[in-house]
Design a protein around this motif. Sequence first.
Motif, PDB file in Angstrom:
ATOM      1  N   VAL A  24       2.117  -3.426   2.073  1.00 51.93           N
ATOM      2  CA  VAL A  24       2.826  -3.676   3.332  1.00 51.93           C
ATOM      3  C   VAL A  24       1.954  -4.479   4.297  1.00 51.93           C
ATOM      4  O   VAL A  24       2.417  -5.441   4.914  1.00 51.93           O
ATOM      5  CB  VAL A  24       3.289  -2.349   3.981  1.00 51.93           C
ATOM      6  CG1 VAL A  24       3.792  -2.573   5.400  1.00 51.93           C
ATOM      7  CG2 VAL A  24       4.369  -1.688   3.131  1.00 51.93           C
ATOM      8  N   LEU A  25       0.690  -4.110   4.416  1.00 49.60           N
ATOM      9  CA  LEU A  25      -0.195  -4.805   5.356  1.00 49.60           C
ATOM     10  C   LEU A  25      -0.459  -6.241   4.908  1.00 49.60           C
ATOM     11  O   LEU A  25      -0.561  -7.139   5.736  1.00 49.60           O
ATOM     12  CB  LEU A  25      -1.501  -4.030   5.537  1.00 49.60           C
ATOM     13  CG  LEU A  25      -1.353  -2.665   6.229  1.00 49.60           C
ATOM     14  CD1 LEU A  25      -2.670  -1.915   6.215  1.00 49.60           C
ATOM     15  CD2 LEU A  25      -0.811  -2.809   7.643  1.00 49.60           C
ATOM     16  N   ARG A  26      -0.565  -6.477   3.615  1.00 48.00           N
ATOM     17  CA  ARG A  26      -0.732  -7.848   3.114  1.00 48.00           C
ATOM     18  C   ARG A  26       0.501  -8.682   3.421  1.00 48.00           C
ATOM     19  O   ARG A  26       0.398  -9.844   3.806  1.00 48.00           O
ATOM     20  CB  ARG A  26      -0.963  -7.833   1.600  1.00 48.00           C
ATOM     21  CG  ARG A  26      -2.419  -7.849   1.250  1.00 48.00           C
ATOM     22  CD  ARG A  26      -2.720  -7.996  -0.217  1.00 48.00           C
ATOM     23  NE  ARG A  26      -1.964  -9.039  -0.873  1.00 48.00           N
ATOM     24  CZ  ARG A  26      -1.469  -8.938  -2.104  1.00 48.00           C
ATOM     25  NH1 ARG A  26      -1.638  -7.843  -2.800  1.00 48.00           N
ATOM     26  NH2 ARG A  26      -0.817  -9.935  -2.646  1.00 48.00           N
ATOM     27  N   LYS A  27       1.674  -8.088   3.269  1.00 44.32           N
ATOM     28  CA  LYS A  27       2.927  -8.817   3.516  1.00 44.32           C
ATOM     29  C   LYS A  27       3.150  -9.072   5.003  1.00 44.32           C
ATOM     30  O   LYS A  27       3.502 -10.170   5.410  1.00 44.32           O
ATOM     31  CB  LYS A  27       4.105  -8.033   2.931  1.00 44.32           C
ATOM     32  CG  LYS A  27       5.439  -8.694   3.168  1.00 44.32           C
ATOM     33  CD  LYS A  27       6.581  -7.884   2.593  1.00 44.32           C
ATOM     34  CE  LYS A  27       7.887  -8.584   2.893  1.00 44.32           C
ATOM     35  NZ  LYS A  27       9.042  -7.785   2.469  1.00 44.32           N
ATOM     36  N   GLU A  28       2.967  -8.054   5.823  1.00 46.20           N
ATOM     37  CA  GLU A  28       3.336  -8.122   7.239  1.00 46.20           C
ATOM     38  C   GLU A  28       2.208  -8.594   8.160  1.00 46.20           C
ATOM     39  O   GLU A  28       2.458  -9.162   9.200  1.00 46.20           O
ATOM     40  CB  GLU A  28       3.845  -6.758   7.717  1.00 46.20           C
ATOM     41  CG  GLU A  28       5.154  -6.329   7.077  1.00 46.20           C
ATOM     42  CD  GLU A  28       6.346  -7.118   7.584  1.00 46.20           C
ATOM     43  OE1 GLU A  28       6.253  -7.824   8.605  1.00 46.20           O
ATOM     44  OE2 GLU A  28       7.422  -7.013   6.957  1.00 46.20           O
ATOM     45  N   ASN A  29       0.969  -8.272   7.820  1.00 46.50           N
ATOM     46  CA  ASN A  29      -0.202  -8.661   8.612  1.00 46.50           C
ATOM     47  C   ASN A  29      -0.042  -8.360  10.109  1.00 46.50           C
ATOM     48  O   ASN A  29      -0.083  -9.264  10.951  1.00 46.50           O
ATOM     49  CB  ASN A  29      -0.521 -10.144   8.385  1.00 46.50           C
ATOM     50  CG  ASN A  29      -1.940 -10.466   8.782  1.00 46.50           C
ATOM     51  OD1 ASN A  29      -2.811  -9.618   8.726  1.00 46.50           O
ATOM     52  ND2 ASN A  29      -2.157 -11.699   9.198  1.00 46.50           N
ATOM     53  N   PRO A  30       0.122  -7.073  10.473  1.00 43.75           N
ATOM     54  CA  PRO A  30       0.319  -6.734  11.886  1.00 43.75           C
ATOM     55  C   PRO A  30      -0.949  -6.946  12.714  1.00 43.75           C
ATOM     56  O   PRO A  30      -2.062  -6.868  12.202  1.00 43.75           O
ATOM     57  CB  PRO A  30       0.683  -5.252  11.843  1.00 43.75           C
ATOM     58  CG  PRO A  30      -0.005  -4.746  10.610  1.00 43.75           C
ATOM     59  CD  PRO A  30       0.064  -5.882   9.623  1.00 43.75           C
ATOM     60  N   ASP A  31      -0.739  -7.216  14.003  1.00 48.97           N
ATOM     61  CA  ASP A  31      -1.847  -7.339  14.949  1.00 48.97           C
ATOM     62  C   ASP A  31      -2.288  -5.974  15.452  1.00 48.97           C
ATOM     63  O   ASP A  31      -3.454  -5.755  15.764  1.00 48.97           O
ATOM     64  CB  ASP A  31      -1.423  -8.191  16.149  1.00 48.97           C
ATOM     65  CG  ASP A  31      -0.995  -9.580  15.724  1.00 48.97           C
ATOM     66  OD1 ASP A  31      -1.847 -10.324  15.210  1.00 48.97           O
ATOM     67  OD2 ASP A  31       0.209  -9.907  15.877  1.00 48.97           O
ATOM     68  N   ILE A  32      -1.318  -5.059  15.568  1.00 49.52           N
ATOM     69  CA  ILE A  32      -1.568  -3.724  16.113  1.00 49.52           C
ATOM     70  C   ILE A  32      -0.898  -2.700  15.205  1.00 49.52           C
ATOM     71  O   ILE A  32       0.244  -2.904  14.772  1.00 49.52           O
ATOM     72  CB  ILE A  32      -1.000  -3.581  17.540  1.00 49.52           C
ATOM     73  CG1 ILE A  32      -1.602  -4.620  18.484  1.00 49.52           C
ATOM     74  CG2 ILE A  32      -1.221  -2.168  18.082  1.00 49.52           C
ATOM     75  CD1 ILE A  32      -0.923  -4.671  19.849  1.00 49.52           C
ATOM     76  N   ILE A  33      -1.597  -1.602  14.943  1.00 50.70           N
ATOM     77  CA  ILE A  33      -1.013  -0.474  14.221  1.00 50.70           C
ATOM     78  C   ILE A  33      -1.075   0.722  15.155  1.00 50.70           C
ATOM     79  O   ILE A  33      -2.129   1.044  15.704  1.00 50.70           O
ATOM     80  CB  ILE A  33      -1.759  -0.169  12.911  1.00 50.70           C
ATOM     81  CG1 ILE A  33      -1.772  -1.409  12.012  1.00 50.70           C
ATOM     82  CG2 ILE A  33      -1.115   1.022  12.191  1.00 50.70           C
ATOM     83  CD1 ILE A  33      -2.637  -1.258  10.765  1.00 50.70           C
TER      84      ILE A  33
END
Length: 152
Positions: free
Chosen positions: A74-83
Amino acid sequence: MKNVKICLVGSSGGHLSHLYMLKPFWKDKNRFWVTFDKEDARSLLEGEKMYPCFYPTNRSIKALIKNTIIAWRVLRKENPDIIISSGAAVAVPFFYLGKLRGAKLIYIEVFDRIDKPTMTGKMVYPIVDKFIVQWEEQKKVYPKAINLGSIF
């Protein structure tokens, strides 16, 4: 701030309700959710982008491994700035892998823990950018925390 991508991760039930109460903050931002694929979560997050994670998570190595794989994908796909999370265990792999990917981490300790830390809180406290508590007493447990008062 509108171009920021936010990952909201947490167990269904009370943890998810806590995150949903932050709607004034996240409603106009690019966001996605990670939670259990359960009726309460599907109902609350209808129309939202949601990734299911593995449960039950309570002190389960099997769940941790499965959710670490999910977090990686999920993180590879979405690459969020904030979690952002208020727990529980599913937050741990998302926070640690998110930190490695350069995301800012915000953890909100749950409302019903006043003088003792949660297991998840203890695990993510060393790596978060902001640790938020809802009671002044919680700052004895988490000295670097910020008390913003109750979300309720």
